[in-house]
Design a protein around this motif. Structure first.
Motif, PDB file in Angstrom:
ATOM      1  N   ASP A   1       0.845  -1.193   0.000  1.00 30.35           N
ATOM      2  CA  ASP A   1       0.000   0.000   0.000  1.00 30.35           C
ATOM      3  C   ASP A   1       0.879   1.242   0.000  1.00 30.35           C
TER       4      ASP A   1
ATOM      5  N   LEU B   1     -10.013   0.151   1.301  1.00 27.51           N
ATOM      6  CA  LEU B   1      -9.451  -1.169   1.071  1.00 27.51           C
ATOM      7  C   LEU B   1      -8.885  -1.264  -0.333  1.00 27.51           C
TER       8      LEU B   1
ATOM      9  N   LEU C   1      -3.573  -2.086   8.015  1.00 30.21           N
ATOM     10  CA  LEU C   1      -4.925  -2.625   7.926  1.00 30.21           C
ATOM     11  C   LEU C   1      -5.342  -3.282   9.249  1.00 30.21           C
TER      12      LEU C   1
ATOM     13  N   HIS D   1       0.244   4.076   2.412  1.00 32.13           N
ATOM     14  CA  HIS D   1       0.383   3.872   3.858  1.00 32.13           C
ATOM     15  C   HIS D   1       1.748   4.363   4.316  1.00 32.13           C
TER      16      HIS D   1
ATOM     17  N   ASN E   1      -8.385  -1.848  11.207  1.00 34.43           N
ATOM     18  CA  ASN E   1      -8.267  -0.386  11.195  1.00 34.43           C
ATOM     19  C   ASN E   1      -9.617   0.256  10.906  1.00 34.43           C
TER      20      ASN E   1
ATOM     21  N   LEU F   1      -2.821  -7.518  -1.334  1.00 34.44           N
ATOM     22  CA  LEU F   1      -3.218  -8.054  -0.028  1.00 34.44           C
ATOM     23  C   LEU F   1      -3.381  -9.560  -0.094  1.00 34.44           C
TER      24      LEU F   1
ATOM     25  N   LEU G   1      -5.007   2.981   2.425  1.00 35.45           N
ATOM     26  CA  LEU G   1      -5.460   3.572   3.685  1.00 35.45           C
ATOM     27  C   LEU G   1      -5.265   5.077   3.697  1.00 35.45           C
TER      28      LEU G   1
ATOM     29  N   VAL H   1     -11.263   1.590   7.443  1.00 35.27           N
ATOM     30  CA  VAL H   1     -12.007   0.856   6.418  1.00 35.27           C
ATOM     31  C   VAL H   1     -13.367   0.382   6.919  1.00 35.27           C
TER      32      VAL H   1
END
Lengths: 334, 485
Positions: free
Chosen positions: B318, B365, B328, B321, B351, B386, B369, B354
């Motif tokens: 991600d 998602l 997550l 992030h 988290n 993911l 994030l 989401v």
């Protein structure tokens, strides 16, 4: 120490613990027989749960892949249908254009140009179809339209070809507009980047995304727009130039048609991959389900034999208990 | 005179046979009492100078096989310990579940993986993204539930230790008191069999908690030692000390001083390894559950939670992030602190960025994030990353398993397998201890009251009583002849 007496309770304790043990056995056997499954999974697998867990996991995960594959197949099929429709429409325009470019009358040219205008409209509408809530040719922007309407494109092109002197120049300007990043891509194409590959099985991914930005579609649009503009007021060139334009647009349409066929073939390969993945997934689902059940299945024949042994043991213990209870000196002293 | 000595002999015979009848009656009435030692009357011929003047009851003895009793007590302690341990391990294993059960840890992980695959195929579908969040929450809740089970087992063990310590102290004080009374009675020459029975039962109850050795002292008293060598009772009893803890959380432990250990007369006593100074019995098993087995199970879960958090926060998955901020999966809303791993499984959460109900948005998602707005619906890169992160094999940072790289599902499966191995080993030990205890108990019961033998003795007593009574009658006739003429 030599024993001259044997405690009363020793025997009853022995019998009681035997009976309890046998009853627990028969309870377990009955449960395994009726459920078809062993009661203690970890014990029967010798605490090695790796394979069992892997089978259960792959069943869940493969089901997910199957659902993804199903959707991918549906989208690919719809895309194929759309491409075929556009391709046929384009094909039908080629010979009228070619013959109009050779005849010396104005009517066939006007007819062909109007026909091209109509086909441009329908092609753009097909490019904007959505299936299952997804726009087919808009790439990642799955909600929005893929392209703007024909009038907007033609308006932009009219500006481009203003002041041309030959059909060649007009055609190359139209072609440049479709290819330049600031032309078609920036103003007419409304979609996003192409869709990424879809994972349809643990080992396969398939590409099913075709966008309206694809070179084959652009080539086809070049030819269609050029043909549509022949009879347009902005295209103020003499008759000879218009005939040239008709010829050039027919050539562009032929190239476009070829490229669309290649695109369809590519998509067909992906469809084949998806189908193969689907049948493999289905076979795997079945095989894993059976393997998982096999690991924890109880053996009914062996259990039936065990149950019979336990039953006869229990009857024996009951008989002995009854007999021994009658053997007491006290009874004989009465 | 000989006639009067004959009379007194016959009278002593009557007394002796009456006494024997009393003892026989006592034996028969206690034929079903466990822990009752069969009584026997000891007779000996009485002498006055060189002439015999009848029979004397020298005492009533308890027939008990002391080494056998000792062995039985030790095996009871061992059985109690094994049963407790294997029951705990079995409960933890059930909490983890097997892969075919829908609520098991492995099944929840598989559901999360499946939901990610389906969401990656249709990233624009709210329903698919919501399914991913649901599966993620189900996984974190599952980890929390199992942690709660483990901690409540610790809580129960702690409370039971407190109860056992109370009973032990009471029993030791009781045995000490009976010791004193037995000494007083046997110095006065009275029958102490009943008191000794009572004392034996009390010592049996102590022996179920701690394996002990009974050593005879003079005047029928006893001293008690543990097999580890600690004095429990020699003259005066020791006092066990223990403070129960109201609420036990994963971070509490004996080594940090937040949980109470065991003290004997104020001095600390170790209960591990393998029972320590206490030997292996129910008490040491409870300590082992609270201080070793439960924390080990919790550590396995915590390692799994940590692996999960690290996987989804790996760089490249991600780009929106920021490293160091919560990913997550979070530790109660905060980023993972590698030094604070104990109890992580009970604190792991999804988290809230989401979770729609908590003010977050499902599209994070898909888009990351740190994304400010929702991006194009068909963007599947994050979700595929993911999905791949859960699937890829990596070396776990903790967990105590063998070396090697594992996927998340394989890690969970290995933790479950390890738990099953422990449980099966404990159950095998329990079966052995149970068999041994049964055999010894059955052997000891053989030394109990045999009503057939008592009946036979009763026949003899009846006969002897009749004979003595006849002697008395005859002597009476002889005297009457002398006087009546």
């Amino acid at each position: 120490m030599t024993m001259v007496s044997l405690g009363d309770m020793a025997q009853s304790f022995l019998m009681k613990s035997q009976i309890t043990r046998l009853k627990a056995s028969s309870g377990r056997i009955t449960q395994e027989l009726s459920s078809g499954q062993v009661v203690d999974v970890a014990a029967s697998l010798n605490a090695d749960l790796a394979r069992f867990t892997a089978l259960a996991r792959s069943r869940a995960v493969t089901a997910g892949y199957q659902s993804a594959a199903r959707e991918a197949a549906a989208q690919a099929a719809a895309t194929q249908t759309a491409i075929a429709a556009i391709s046929d429409s384009v094909q039908a325009l080629v010979s009228p254009l070619m013959s109009a470019s050779q005849l010396n009358t104005a009517d066939p040219l006007a007819l062909a140009s109007n026909d091209a205008r109509g086909r441009l409209d329908s092609a753009l509408t097909i490019l904007n179809t959505s299936v299952g809530g997804r726009a087919l040719f808009a790439g990642q922007s799955v909600q929005g339209p893929a392209v703007v309407g024909s009038e907007a494109i033609l308006a932009a092109l009219r500006i481009e070809i203003a002041g041309v002197t030959t059909a060649q120049e007009a055609m190359s300007r139209i072609s440049d507009w479709f290819d330049a990043p600031t032309g078609y891509r920036a103003t007419a194409y409304q979609g996003g980047a192409a869709l990424a590959e879809v994972a349809v099985s643990a080992s396969d991914s398939a590409t099913i995304g075709v966008t309206a930005e694809d070179p084959a579609i652009r080539m086809m649009l070049k030819g269609l727009t050029a043909a549509a503009l022949i009879n347009d007021s902005a295209f103020s060139l003499p008759f000879g130039a218009r005939q040239d334009m008709a010829r050039l647009s027919a050539e562009a349409l032929l190239t476009g048609h070829d490229r669309l066929t290649a695109l369809a073939a590519h998509l067909g390969v992906s469809e084949g991959r998806i189908e193969a993945a689907q049948s493999r997934n289905a076979a795997e689902l079945l095989a894993h389900e059976m393997a998982q059940a096999d690991l924890i299945r109880s053996d009914p024949e062996r259990l039936a034999m065990e149950l019979e042994a336990v039953q006869s043991n229990l009857e024996l213990v009951y008989a002995i208990t009854a007999r021994l209870s009658r053997l007491s000196l006290t009874d004989f002293l009465r | 005179m000989s006639i009067s000595s004959a009379l007194s002999s016959a009278l002593s015979g009557l007394t002796a046979t009456s006494r024997m009848a009393e003892v026989t009656a006592s034996n028969v009435s206690n034929a079903l009492t466990e822990g009752y030692a069969r009584r026997e009357v000891q007779l000996s011929a009485r002498n006055l100078g060189q002439t015999g003047v009848g029979v004397a009851v020298t005492g009533v003895t308890r027939r008990i096989d002391a080494p056998l009793l000792q062995d039985l007590r030790l095996s009871s302690a061992s059985f109690g310990e094994r049963t407790l341990t294997s029951a705990f391990l079995s409960r933890v294993e059930q909490a983890l579940g097997t892969a075919d059960q829908a609520g098991s840890l492995s099944a929840r992980i598989a559901t999360l993986e499946r939901s990610l695959i389906e969401a990656a195929a249709r990233p624009e579908a709210e329903a698919r993204l919501a399914a991913v969040v649901d599966a993620a929450r189900s996984l974190t809740e599952g980890l929390g539930d199992i942690s709660r089970t483990i901690q409540s087992e610790r809580q129960t063990a702690d409370a039971r230790i407190a109860g056992e310590v109370q009973l032990l102290n009471a029993a030791l004080a009781g045995v000490a008191e009976i010791n004193i009374r037995i000494r007083a009675f046997s110095s006065a020459g009275r029958d102490v069999s009943a008191l000794m029975d009572q004392r034996q039962q009390m010592v049996d109850s102590i022996a179920a908690s701690i394996p002990i050795r009974e050593v005879a002292r003079d005047h029928n008293q006893i001293a008690l030692y543990t097999t580890g060598g600690t004095i429990l009772l020699d003259g005066s009893p020791v006092e066990f000390g223990f403070t129960p803890t109201r609420l036990i959380t994963p971070d509490l432990s004996v080594s940090t001083g937040s949980l109470s250990g065991l003290t004997v007369n104020g001095r600390e006593v170790t209960t591990s390894p393998a029972g320590g100074r206490l030997g292996e019995g129910r008490l040491s098993a409870l300590f082992e559950v609270r201080d070793t087995l439960a924390p080990a199970a919790q550590a396995g879960l915590d390692a799994l939670a940590r692996d999960l958090i690290e996987r989804v926060s790996a760089p490249g998955i991600d780009p929106t992030h920021v490293p160091g901020t919560p990913g997550l999966f979070t530790d109660r809303g905060l980023a993972l602190d590698p030094s604070d791993e104990v109890g992580l499984a009970s604190r792991i959460r999804v988290n809230t960025l989401v979770v729609p109900e908590a003010g977050g948005a499902l599209w994070r998602l898909r888009d990351g994030l740190g994304a400010a707005v929702a991006g194009p619906g068909g963007f599947s890169d994050r979700l595929m990353a993911l999905s791949g992160a859960l699937r890829e094999t990596r070396v776990q940072a903790s967990g105590g398993l063998a070396e090697g790289a594992r996927s998340l599902a394989e890690f969970a499966s290995d933790i479950s397998s390890m738990q099953s191995v422990r449980r099966l080993g404990a159950e095998a030990g329990t079966a052995f201890a149970a068999a041994r205890q049964d055999a010894l108990r059955s052997e000891l019961l053989r030394h109990g009251v045999d009503t057939d033998e008592e009946m036979q003795t009763l026949l003899l007593i009846e006969q002897a009583y009749a004979a003595n009574a006849k002697v008395v009658q005859t002597v009476d006739d002889m005297i009457n002849i002398l006087l009546g003429m």
